[in-house]
Structures are given as structure tokens and as C-alpha cells.
Design a protein around this motif. Structure first.
Motif, PDB file in Angstrom:
ATOM      1  N   ARG A 186      32.772  29.569  34.173  1.00  0.00           N
ATOM      2  CA  ARG A 186      33.707  28.895  34.658  1.00  0.00           C
ATOM      3  C   ARG A 186      34.848  29.608  34.943  1.00  0.00           C
ATOM      4  O   ARG A 186      35.278  30.218  33.876  1.00  0.00           O
ATOM      5  CB  ARG A 186      33.984  27.539  34.050  1.00  0.00           C
ATOM      6  N   TYR A 187      35.596  29.507  36.215  1.00  0.00           N
ATOM      7  CA  TYR A 187      36.843  30.365  36.220  1.00  0.00           C
ATOM      8  C   TYR A 187      37.898  29.556  35.739  1.00  0.00           C
ATOM      9  O   TYR A 187      38.139  28.227  36.039  1.00  0.00           O
ATOM     10  CB  TYR A 187      37.027  30.674  37.698  1.00  0.00           C
TER      11      TYR A 187
ATOM     12  N   LYS B 216      41.361  28.877  36.025  1.00  0.00           N
ATOM     13  CA  LYS B 216      42.613  29.633  36.837  1.00  0.00           C
ATOM     14  C   LYS B 216      43.880  29.592  36.230  1.00  0.00           C
ATOM     15  O   LYS B 216      44.871  30.563  36.055  1.00  0.00           O
ATOM     16  CB  LYS B 216      42.620  28.511  38.056  1.00  0.00           C
TER      17      LYS B 216
ATOM     18  N   VAL C 151      44.305  32.586  33.696  1.00  0.00           N
ATOM     19  CA  VAL C 151      44.418  33.787  34.614  1.00  0.00           C
ATOM     20  C   VAL C 151      46.033  33.868  35.060  1.00  0.00           C
ATOM     21  O   VAL C 151      46.396  34.848  34.962  1.00  0.00           O
ATOM     22  CB  VAL C 151      43.458  33.879  35.732  1.00  0.00           C
TER      23      VAL C 151
ATOM     24  N   GLY D  31      35.718  39.692  37.076  1.00  0.00           N
ATOM     25  CA  GLY D  31      36.972  38.877  37.513  1.00  0.00           C
ATOM     26  C   GLY D  31      37.030  37.440  36.990  1.00  0.00           C
ATOM     27  O   GLY D  31      37.234  36.284  37.598  1.00  0.00           O
ATOM     28  N   GLN D  32      36.598  37.430  35.606  1.00  0.00           N
ATOM     29  CA  GLN D  32      36.612  36.186  34.748  1.00  0.00           C
ATOM     30  C   GLN D  32      35.749  35.082  35.597  1.00  0.00           C
ATOM     31  O   GLN D  32      36.116  34.043  35.489  1.00  0.00           O
ATOM     32  CB  GLN D  32      38.060  35.567  34.691  1.00  0.00           C
ATOM     33  N   ASP D  33      34.647  35.438  36.189  1.00  0.00           N
ATOM     34  CA  ASP D  33      33.712  34.759  36.682  1.00  0.00           C
ATOM     35  C   ASP D  33      34.085  34.048  37.905  1.00  0.00           C
ATOM     36  O   ASP D  33      33.857  32.771  38.281  1.00  0.00           O
ATOM     37  CB  ASP D  33      33.127  33.336  35.686  1.00  0.00           C
ATOM     38  N   CYS D  34      35.084  34.709  38.752  1.00  0.00           N
ATOM     39  CA  CYS D  34      35.748  33.987  39.879  1.00  0.00           C
ATOM     40  C   CYS D  34      34.721  33.815  41.074  1.00  0.00           C
ATOM     41  O   CYS D  34      35.134  33.100  41.919  1.00  0.00           O
ATOM     42  CB  CYS D  34      37.000  34.986  40.258  1.00  0.00           C
TER      43      CYS D  34
ATOM     44  N   ASP E 244      37.940  30.011  43.880  1.00  0.00           N
ATOM     45  CA  ASP E 244      38.173  30.901  42.668  1.00  0.00           C
ATOM     46  C   ASP E 244      38.373  32.324  42.877  1.00  0.00           C
ATOM     47  O   ASP E 244      39.088  33.021  42.573  1.00  0.00           O
ATOM     48  CB  ASP E 244      37.116  30.623  41.425  1.00  0.00           C
ATOM     49  N   ALA E 245      37.345  32.757  43.973  1.00  0.00           N
ATOM     50  CA  ALA E 245      37.447  34.216  44.431  1.00  0.00           C
ATOM     51  C   ALA E 245      38.796  34.533  44.955  1.00  0.00           C
ATOM     52  O   ALA E 245      39.329  35.621  45.016  1.00  0.00           O
ATOM     53  CB  ALA E 245      36.229  34.583  45.232  1.00  0.00           C
TER      54      ALA E 245
ATOM     55  N   HIS F  52      41.544  32.909  44.768  1.00  0.00           N
ATOM     56  CA  HIS F  52      42.648  32.984  43.893  1.00  0.00           C
ATOM     57  C   HIS F  52      42.773  34.151  42.995  1.00  0.00           C
ATOM     58  O   HIS F  52      43.934  34.871  42.884  1.00  0.00           O
ATOM     59  CB  HIS F  52      42.463  31.694  42.773  1.00  0.00           C
ATOM     60  N   GLN F  53      41.672  34.667  42.633  1.00  0.00           N
ATOM     61  CA  GLN F  53      41.660  36.190  41.732  1.00  0.00           C
ATOM     62  C   GLN F  53      42.066  37.180  42.823  1.00  0.00           C
ATOM     63  O   GLN F  53      42.791  37.829  42.499  1.00  0.00           O
ATOM     64  CB  GLN F  53      40.215  36.209  41.471  1.00  0.00           C
TER      65      GLN F  53
END
Length: 557
Positions: free
Chosen positions: A274-275, A277, A280, A439-442, A448-449, A451-452
Motif C-alpha cells: 500500500r502506498y 501518500k 511520503v 517508490g514506496q509501492d506507488c 499513487d504512481a 503522486h510519486q
């Protein structure tokens, strides 16, 4: 008849568990230090599937006899079977500390480290287990898989074949032979090996449909792979993701996107990924507030130096590494874990987690730390064989190393920094098409991707403007349009003249152990540019998230 250890063991072998336990307790009452009697209690608990009692018994044994390697092995396996791998690893490490010649512990630690992508260290322990206990097929297979993931395909192939010769029914080795041949581009050999793996899988009540589809997807028969997956009544997350890539190739873009979204969700759920957010954003806010410390620059140490390739996963970093490592003076390092380790070292030595303690480097009693960071990193590189003579540089292309650029800069103030840039929407589509944890599981949800990617873009812009850390930008699209010019500009930044072999970087014999391994063997092409346009409708909701990042790179939707 008096109770003896032998009589208690006989009761245990006869599966008279209650009587065996009663006998063991009588023995412990007579001799509170009896390890043998406690072993009977542990074995009886395991026979009853009472893992809590077995764990308690094993810990009692180790309290009495810390050098009881068998008890620590059993405890580690019990913890692993109970879904507690971190605790199992602690026990395995303790076993090696007590007995450095403990082959089983080395084999288990090698497997643990390999599973965490600490491949070089994992391989060391697996080799040590083989040296101590002999060439057991399962250990050989584990080492072969590790070496395959490192890109050492020749040695991996020989080791997997040896494991399969020694144990022809070992399915893990049979599957490895297929995967290694496929990654090496020998599809005919992979198909031949697949027949044997399929027979073994059938005997075990398993199938090789996903492996067969993966193999077919790499060649001209990719449409057969798609038909095979389309016919499945139920699919794993990995199968759905593969079908998404094949549907994309077939131009079935709506169905492809549905597959990758569902496949990624299934993979994330199965692995508990799970990312976060909020976490991060909080971490990036601390990073953005960094001030470069007033500390002496560490002196240059002779030998090959790191060359950092920065960028999001699927942005073209593997291609950039293949291009650079086609030069005779640049050695490929791949995705090295050293900068993450430096964060831990910095936190311990400054007394606060990075980046909170970064300003401590300005204090006179911390002025030596940048040189220590340099030495820790170079020491790890030496252990990986990257500092041997014959090169000026070795690459470090761990995705998202740019997040810790200030730490990299204080340790290596003169290291070349190469930031690979690609259209953010093409990058995001490619991230969604592959399973990766960077990327912290983004990478398991498009939101999520996005956002990262946006957060990293904003952070690196802050580093450029506030701290003056300005990597050379290697633009994917410009490279496709002008390969010689972009290569010359890149090499000028590195400080070496371009070499003819770099024009044929796709012929680089090094195997790139990333999802891009097949693509970087192809001559340069423009097929991946503008791929995002097939998914305009699906990408529309995340455009506001990545708008600023696109503007910084000169891209438009």
C-alpha cells in the motif's frame, strides 16, 4: 519401569502424544536442565499443530543451550511458516554468530537475503552453504535464481542444469532452466525445457500456463499467448497483468487497461502492498527543507567512482545504463542498495533519522562524516566487485536515488549525475504495465504512481534551485531523435569521449536484470513514444497531479 528419554521417545514415535508429554515432564521435574526432554515436548506440540507451545519450548531450549543449532533452525522454520520472516532471520543470524560453519543457517540466510533483493550478500551465503554441505540441488537452484536476478545468466544456467541433473524431479530447477533461457533470448531452448517442466508440474497438480504464456509473449507467437490467457476462466494478478500487456500490443486498449488495473490490485492485495501518500508527503517536506552543511569535501579516493543514473522506474534508466556501460571505461552496477544504507548510517551517526540530522554535519565534531559516508559506499562497492581496476566509473541506477541527492552530493561532490527524463504519461503507463515495488509501492495504482512522480519532480526541482544540485538531463525522446548528439552530450558530462560501441548499445552482452531486459536488446526505436495517447481517457483524472512535472520537462498532454 522408570521413565527414560528412550521410553519417552518411543511413546512419541507411537504417536501416544499425551503419554510422551507426561513422561517428558517427569524427566524435567527430575532434571530441570534436560534439553532432550524439552525436545520431546516440542515435537509433540508440532505433531498437534500447536505452534505457540512449540515456539515456547524451543525458546526454553535455547535459553538453556544457546549453541543448540538444531533448535534455532527449527525455531527459524517455525517462525517462517507462521508468517514472521523478520524474526526467523534474527534466529538464523544468531545461529551463524554461534557457529559460522552452520550450513543450514547459511542456506536459510541466503534465501532470506535473496528474497529481499540483497542478491550479492544472499549469493555469498548460498555459496558458503554449498562449500560446507555440498552441492545440494535445492541450494543450487536457490543460488541459480539469485544469479539470474543479478543478470549472471551463464553461471545461473550451468547451476540450474546441475541441480536438475542431480534431482530430475525438482520442479523449481526445471522452471529456472526455462526462465534463464527465455531471459537470455534462447527461445528454442526455453520451449524445449518447458516440456519437462510441464510434465513435472502436472505430477504435482500444478500447471505452467503462465510460464508458457510468458515464453510465447517474447516471440512471434505472442498472439497464441494472448489466446491462451483469454481462455482462462480465472486468473492470478500476474496472469492478468501479462494479458494486459498483450492486449495493449494487440490494440485492445480498453481491455488492456482494465486488466492492468485489476492485475495490479490483485498483486498488491496478495503481498499487502500500500502506498502511504501522507507519509511520503511528510518525508518529502523534510527533504525539501534541507540545507547543505558547511562541511569539508571528502578527498578523492583512487579507483572506479560511482556514476548515478536517476529517474522514475520505466523512464529509460536501463537504456541509459546500457548506453553508458557499452563504454570501455564504465562498468554496469545495476540497482545498488548503497544509498538506502547510507541513510541508515547517517541516521545512526547524527543521532536523528535522515534528513533530520543532516544539519549536524556542519558541526566540527561531525566534519568527518562525509568522508565516512564515502568510505561506507565505496566499501560496499568493493564487496560487489565494482572497484576492481579497469574502469573509471561504475553505474548506480537504483530508481529514485534522486530523493537523497544531498546525501549523495556530500559523499561524492564530483560524481556525475544523470537524470533520465521521459514523458511522464508514457512513464506512468509503463509503470502500470509491470509489477515493481520501487517508490514506496506507488506502482499499484495510477493515482499513487502519479503522486510519486509529481512529488519527486517537485523535490528535485527544489534541489536544483535551492541547493544547486543540477544533474545532466538525458531526455529519452531527444535520444531517439538524435542518438549521436545526445550520446556526445552525455559523455561530455561524464568526462569521457564517446566510443563507437555506444552506437550499438543494444548489442551490449550484459544482461540487464530488470523488466526492460528484452527491450534494451532491440535497436533504438520510437514505438514507445506517445504510447500514453492510447489511454487518454483513463489518464484524464491524474493530469492535474502531473501537470507541473510535465511543464518542467516541456511536455504536454
Amino acid at each position: 519401569m522408570p521413565t527414560t528419554i528412550d521410553s519417552a521417545r518411543a511413546l512419541l514415535r507411537a504417536h501416544r502424544l499425551a503419554e510422551a508429554e507426561a513422561a517428558a515432564r517427569r524427566l524435567i521435574a527430575e532434571d530441570p536442565g534436560s534439553v532432550d526432554a524439552r525436545e520431546i515436548l516440542v515435537l509433540a506440540a508440532l505433531a498437534r499443530q500447536d505452534h505457540a507451545a512449540a515456539e515456547a519450548g524451543l525458546r526454553e531450549i535455547l535459553a538453556l543451550a544457546p549453541d543448540a543449532g538444531w533448535a534455532r533452525d527449527d525455531l527459524a522454520r517455525l517462525l517462517l511458516d507462521s508468517g514472521r520472516p523478520a524474526e526467523a532471520e534474527i534466529e538464523v543470524r544468531a545461529a551463524i554468530a554461534v557457529d559460522p560453519g552452520h550450513a543450514d543457517a547459511h542456506a536459510m540466510l541466503g534465501a532470506f537475503l535473496s528474497g529481499r533483493e540483497r542478491l550479492v550478500e544472499g549469493a555469498w551465503h548460498l555459496r558458503r552453504a554449498i562449500a560446507l554441505a555440498g552441492r545440494h540441488p535445492q541450494i543450487l537452484a536457490n543460488l541459480a535464481r539469485n544469479l539470474m536476478r543479478q543478470g549472471a545468466l551463464d553461471e545461473a544456467s550451468a547451476m540450474a542444469a546441475e541441480a536438475l541433473r542431480a534431482a530430475p524431479d525438482l520442479l523449481a530447477a526445471a522452471v529456472l532452466v526455462v526462465e534463464i533461457a527465455e531471459q537470455g533470448g534462447d527461445l528454442d531452448a526455453a520451449h524445449r525445457a518447458l516440456d519437462h517442466a510441464t510434465r513435472l508440474a502436472a505430477r504435482a497438480g500444478r500447471d505452467t500456463l503462465l510460464l508458457r504464456a510468458t515464453l510465447l509473449s517474447q516471440g512471434p507467437q505472442w498472439q497464441e499467448a494472448l489466446a491462451l490467457l483469454d481462455a482462462l476462466p480465472a486468473m492470478s494478478g500476474a496472469a492478468r497483468l501479462l494479458r494486459g500487456r498483450l492486449r495493449d500490443r494487440a490494440g485492445r486498449h480498453g481491455e488492456a487497461w482494465a486488466d492492468v488495473v485489476a492485475g495490479k490490485a490483485a498483486l498488491a492485495a496478495a503481498a499487502g502492498r500500500r502506498y502511504d501518500k501522507a507519509a511520503v508527503e511528510a518525508h518529502f517536506a523534510r527533504l525539501a527543507a534541507i540545507t547543505m552543511p558547511d562541511a569539508p569535501r571528502p578527498a578523492h579516493r583512487e579507483g572506479p567512482q560511482p556514476l548515478f543514473i536517476l529517474g522514475m522506474p520505466r523512464s529509460g534508466t536501463t537504456m541509459a545504463e546500457q548506453l553508458l556501460s557499452s563504454h570501455g571505461r564504465i562498468r554496469a552496477g545495476g540497482e545498488l542498495p548503497f544509498t538506502a544504507e547510507l541513510e541508515d548510517v547517517a541516521g545512526r551517526l547524527t543521532g536523528s533519522p535522515f534528513p533530520q540530522g543532516f544539519g549536524q554535519l556542519s558541526a566540527a565534531d561531525h566534519h568527518h562524516l562525509p568522508a565516512l559516508f564515502r568510505d561506507v559506499y565505496l566499501g560496499r562497492a568493493e564487496a560487489y566487485g565494482l572497484r576492481q581496476p579497469g574502469a573509471d566509473f561504475f553505474t548506480d541506477k537504483m530508481p529514485l536515488n534522486e530523493i537523497v541527492l544531498p546525501l549523495i552530493r556530500v559523499a561524492f561532490p564530483e560524481a556525475p549525475l544523470v537524470a533520465v527524463r521521459r514523458h511522464p504519461l508514457d512513464t506512468l503507463v509503463s509503470i502500470m504495465m509491470h509489477d515493481m515495488t520501487h517508490g514506496q509501492d506507488c506502482g499499484y495504482r495510477i493515482e499513487d504512481a502519479a503522486h510519486q512522480l509529481a512529488a519527486v519532480s517537485a523535490l528535485t526541482e527544489t534541489y536544483r534551485n535551492r541547493l544547486g544540485i543540477a544533474p545532466h538531463v538525458f531526455c529519452y525522446e531527444r535520444f531517439v531523435a538524435d542518438q549521436p548528439g545526445e550520446t556526445d552530450r552525455l559523455m561530455a558530462h561524464v568526462g569521457l569521449a564517446a566510443e563507437p560501441a555506444q552506437a550499438r548499445f543494444h548489442e551490449n552482452r550484459r544482461h540487464a536484470p530488470t523488466p526492460s531486459y528484452a527491450q534494451v536488446r532491440e535497436p533504438l526505436h520510437a514505438r514507445s513514444i506517445g504510447r500514453w495517447k492510447n489511454y487518454e481517457e483513463q489518464l484524464a483524472p491524474i493530469l492535474p497531479i502531473v501537470d507541473a512535472a510535465m511543464q518542467r520537462g516541456g511536455y504536454r498532454a
